[in-house]
Design a protein around this motif. Structure first.
Motif, mmCIF file in Angstrom:
data_model
loop_
_atom_site.group_PDB
_atom_site.id
_atom_site.type_symbol
_atom_site.label_atom_id
_atom_site.label_comp_id
_atom_site.label_asym_id
_atom_site.label_seq_id
_atom_site.Cartn_x
_atom_site.Cartn_y
_atom_site.Cartn_z
ATOM 1 N N ILE A 19 37.847 41.293 35.677
ATOM 2 C CA ILE A 19 37.239 40.132 36.246
ATOM 3 C C ILE A 19 36.760 39.071 35.382
ATOM 4 N N LYS A 20 36.339 39.621 34.184
ATOM 5 C CA LYS A 20 35.708 38.863 33.039
ATOM 6 C C LYS A 20 36.912 38.279 32.201
ATOM 7 N N PHE A 21 38.085 38.662 32.354
ATOM 8 C CA PHE A 21 38.965 38.369 31.175
ATOM 9 C C PHE A 21 39.481 37.028 31.377
ATOM 10 N N PRO A 22 39.440 36.048 30.307
ATOM 11 C CA PRO A 22 39.665 34.926 30.538
ATOM 12 C C PRO A 22 41.166 34.432 30.497
ATOM 13 N N GLY A 23 42.196 35.445 30.356
ATOM 14 C CA GLY A 23 43.365 34.965 30.275
ATOM 15 C C GLY A 23 44.403 35.377 31.452
ATOM 16 N N VAL A 24 45.605 35.326 31.522
ATOM 17 C CA VAL A 24 46.305 35.658 32.845
ATOM 18 C C VAL A 24 46.612 37.079 32.994
ATOM 19 N N ILE A 25 46.395 37.557 34.125
ATOM 20 C CA ILE A 25 46.724 38.971 34.628
ATOM 21 C C ILE A 25 47.576 39.182 35.778
ATOM 22 N N LEU A 26 48.933 39.881 35.493
ATOM 23 C CA LEU A 26 49.837 40.276 36.374
ATOM 24 C C LEU A 26 49.614 41.789 36.687
ATOM 25 N N PHE A 27 49.606 41.987 37.761
ATOM 26 C CA PHE A 27 49.137 43.645 38.110
ATOM 27 C C PHE A 27 49.415 44.002 39.242
ATOM 28 N N THR A 28 49.692 45.141 39.757
ATOM 29 C CA THR A 28 49.768 45.815 41.062
ATOM 30 C C THR A 28 48.927 47.251 40.903
ATOM 31 N N SER A 29 48.231 47.550 42.063
ATOM 32 C CA SER A 29 47.473 48.616 42.278
ATOM 33 C C SER A 29 47.260 48.923 43.885
ATOM 34 N N HIS A 30 47.060 50.358 43.978
ATOM 35 C CA HIS A 30 46.955 50.870 45.248
ATOM 36 C C HIS A 30 45.487 50.752 45.800
ATOM 37 N N ASP A 31 44.661 50.409 44.860
ATOM 38 C CA ASP A 31 43.174 50.415 45.038
ATOM 39 C C ASP A 31 42.816 49.021 45.859
ATOM 40 N N HIS A 32 42.386 48.935 47.069
ATOM 41 C CA HIS A 32 42.300 47.741 47.783
ATOM 42 C C HIS A 32 41.027 46.925 47.305
ATOM 43 N N GLN A 33 39.912 47.649 46.886
ATOM 44 C CA GLN A 33 38.716 47.095 46.201
ATOM 45 C C GLN A 33 39.313 46.137 45.104
ATOM 46 N N PHE A 34 39.939 46.911 44.147
ATOM 47 C CA PHE A 34 40.352 46.335 42.870
ATOM 48 C C PHE A 34 41.183 45.194 43.049
#
Length: 639
Positions: free
Chosen positions: A574-589
């Motif tokens: 959440i605090k990371f200042p750059g770009v994030i590309l991700f996939t996760s099964h965790d809905h809250q995440f």
């Protein structure tokens, strides 16, 4: 330090379509800039055709309001207080314009829609203001919208401000956090010209029928320009304009000293050299017009004529005691397109006097570099084509359209698509998108193979069947693969394994990163071959942290992690200042991290939406797209 109490320099920043230009319109109208019989168009500051057609601000522009209302006497200047106002774009693709505008002012008004609240571009423009250590006034606009949710928007904006402030502080910029807790809030309906300090009911107009509370908030909370008495001239060039009679104009903010018409000054160039020139004309903005003046002092924003090749970032100085200011920092480009000549059989048939040659196109691109600090023009392996780098696809598309309207015939490359077929099944089909510098993208969809394949392609582990991709020239990527078997097929200890990926080959330094991922000191001697699934995941996350990459690509990073580790990872991303590309099964995440959702459908195509995960799932439009595809698949099986 001395103070110019009769001047305030302020920028209006906001997400696209939250009402910046409309608010400036109302401020001009209530300052009696317009004649009573004058027909004033909406968004008068949107001065070019593309801005009016698209309904967005593309170029940062300044205007000046001479406030002579009752507040002027209250604050000690009955003759009036000059408000220099910078209207900035709200789209990150035009971030260079935002950075230029912010460099001229002493504070910002953050405008937020009373219904939409802060959006991704709000985050971008607000971060730029905090990095410049400028005070912020929150203005909640469009309170009269039927779907307004004023109190929630104020809370969301305050949370965003404090969160960004913390990020900026952690990056080493000294901010006054206490001042941020006492955030001035003004409630506004810019179209009606109403503003108040009192919160109206949702969907209602403010209880005051003019903008006096906004003017007071600016005069009270935006610092007056400070200067050093007797200091030599320092005037920073922040924008470029032109005049049919005067040639090129440099728009400057004076920090120290006095600038006078007819006198000779030095111009500190980008390369550090000093060139003397004579000020042939000095113009101060009054409303929408520029009027000649004989002199200007600290805090003034004026246009200067006299140098035909003046550039943004240069400083006008006293030649006997030159003290140039730092160059304006602008973020590096993120994408590129190829601009070249029109080599089709129909070249030259669009009309008379069309500009066709490579020389003409190159000259036009070179001219664009003068006033557009966000782009770069690089040669290619062809003499009739150039690589134009910019902050985003929209910015480069705007440039291409401007050139087309000016009569240039050219070919423009576009972002390439990505296609991949595995075992006879097309898992990726016509995937094309552009990333913003703070995008947090969650890839969702039932076809997990397609998402993993896409991640492998953009990290260079797999080649697409057709198409290509390109990262920004200043980006670095770190990849978290779903299958990590090969990574740990060795006899290294955890500390030794991570050290090989660290620039600093020091065990204490490396153990610091392991500690952040909940490895106690004695775990550092464990062999990576015998680690549990959760420990391997935490090792890979430590590897991503120690890389210092500004783009993170994560394929199911929450697998095998306990709740404590998932929470720590979630907070970090959440605090990371750059770009994030991700996939996760965790809905809250996904819900708490992502500000953009991309769903890869079973046929390999993609739905791309800037929204939260919950909003995306609730969207009827997106659900319909998925449903239509499922029906078509069933029909195909029946046939």
């Amino acid at each position: 330090m001395a103070v110019r109490g009769d001047i305030r320099n302020v920028a209006i920043v906001a997400h696209v379509d939250h009402g910046k230009t409309t608010l400036v319109n109302a401020m001009l109208a209530q300052s009696h800039v317009f004649n009573e019989r004058e027909e004033v168009p909406d968004r008068v500051m949107d001065s070019n055709d593309l801005e009016r057609e698209k309904g967005i601000t593309i170029l940062a522009k300044n205007t000046a309001v001479q406030y002579t209302g009752p507040l002027a006497a209250k604050y000690g200047h009955p003759e009036g207080i000059t408000l220099n106002i910078i209207d900035t774009p709200g789209h990150a693709d035009f971030g260079g314009e935002v950075e230029r505008g912010i460099s001229m002012v002493d504070g910002v008004v953050l405008l937020v829609d009373a219904s939409e609240g802060p959006l991704p571009q709000t985050r971008f423009v607000l971060r730029k203001a905090l990095e410049a250590k400028l005070p912020v006034i929150l203005c909640v606009n469009k309170t009269d919208r039927p779907d307004a949710r004023i109190e929630e928007v104020v809370g969301e904006s305050s949370d965003l401000l404090l969160g960004l402030a913390q990020d900026v502080i952690e990056e080493g910029i000294d901010l006054d956090e206490d001042a941020l807790f006492d955030l001035p809030v003004i409630y506004c309906a810019a179209k009606a010209g109403y503003a108040s300090e009192n919160q109206p009911e949702n969907g209602g107009l403010p209880d005051n029928e003019d903008l006096e509370p906004l003017f007071e908030a600016i005069i009270k909370n935006i610092p007056a320009p400070e200067y050093e008495e007797g200091a030599p001239l320092q005037a920073h060039v922040a924008n470029i304009d032109s005049s049919d009679f005067l040639g090129r104009l440099g728009l400057v903010r004076i920090y120290n000293g006095t600038l006078e018409k007819g006198k000779t000054y030095g111009l500190s160039r980008v390369d550090g050299s000093i060139e003397n020139f004579r000020v042939s004309e000095l113009l101060r903005t009054q409303g929408l017009e520029r009027t000649p003046v004989d002199s200007a002092g600290p805090g003034d924003i004026v246009a200067v004529a006299g140098v035909n090749d003046i550039m943004i970032g240069e400083t006008i100085v006293d030649p006997s005691d030159p003290r140039p200011l730092p160059l304006i920092h602008v973020d590096d480009p993120a994408i590129s397109m190829t601009f070249g000549i029109n080599d089709s059989p129909l070249a030259g048939t669009e009309g008379k006097d069309h500009k066709l040659t490579a020389r003409m196109i190159k000259d036009r691109l070179d001219r664009e570099l003068i006033g557009n600090v966000s782009i770069k023009v690089l040669p290619t392996d062809r003499p009739d084509a150039w690589e134009v780098q910019g902050r985003g696809e929209l910015a480069l598309a705007i440039l291409a359209e401007q050139m087309r309207r000016e009569g240039f015939e050219l070919t423009v490359g576009r972002p390439q698509v990505v296609t991949k077929t595995i075992d006879g099944v097309k898992v990726l089909d016509n995937i094309s998108f552009t990333l913003g510098r703070e995008d947090k993208v969650a890839f969702v969809g039932a076809n997990e193979q397609a998402i993993t394949t896409f991640f492998k392609i953009i990290t260079g582990e797999m080649e697409p069947d057709e198409g290509n991709y390109k990262w920004g020239i200043t980006t670095t990527q770190a990849y978290f693969p779903k299958d990590n078997t090969k990574e740990f097929d060795n006899d290294l200890t955890i500390t030794d394994w991570l050290t090989q990926y660290s620039e600093i080959k020091d065990a204490t330094y490396v153990r610091g990163f392991l500690g952040r991922m909940l490895f106690p000191g004695e775990d550092g001697v464990k062999r990576v071959r015998v680690l549990s699934g959760g420990e391997k995941v935490r090792c890979l996350l430590s590897k991503m942290m120690i890389s210092g990459a500004n783009i993170l690509i994560l394929d199911e990073p929450t697998n095998h992690l306990d709740m404590e580790s998932i929470t720590a990872l979630n907070n970090g991303l959440i605090k990371f200042p750059g770009v994030i590309l991700f996939t996760s099964h965790d809905h809250q995440f996904v819900q708490t991290t992502a500000n953009r959702i991309m769903e890869i459908l079973p046929n390999g195509t993609m739905i791309d939406k800037i929204t939260t995960y919950d909003e995306y799932l609730a969207s009827d439009e997106m659900a319909k797209k998925r449903h239509v595809f499922e029906i078509n698949e069933e029909d195909a099986q029946d046939n």
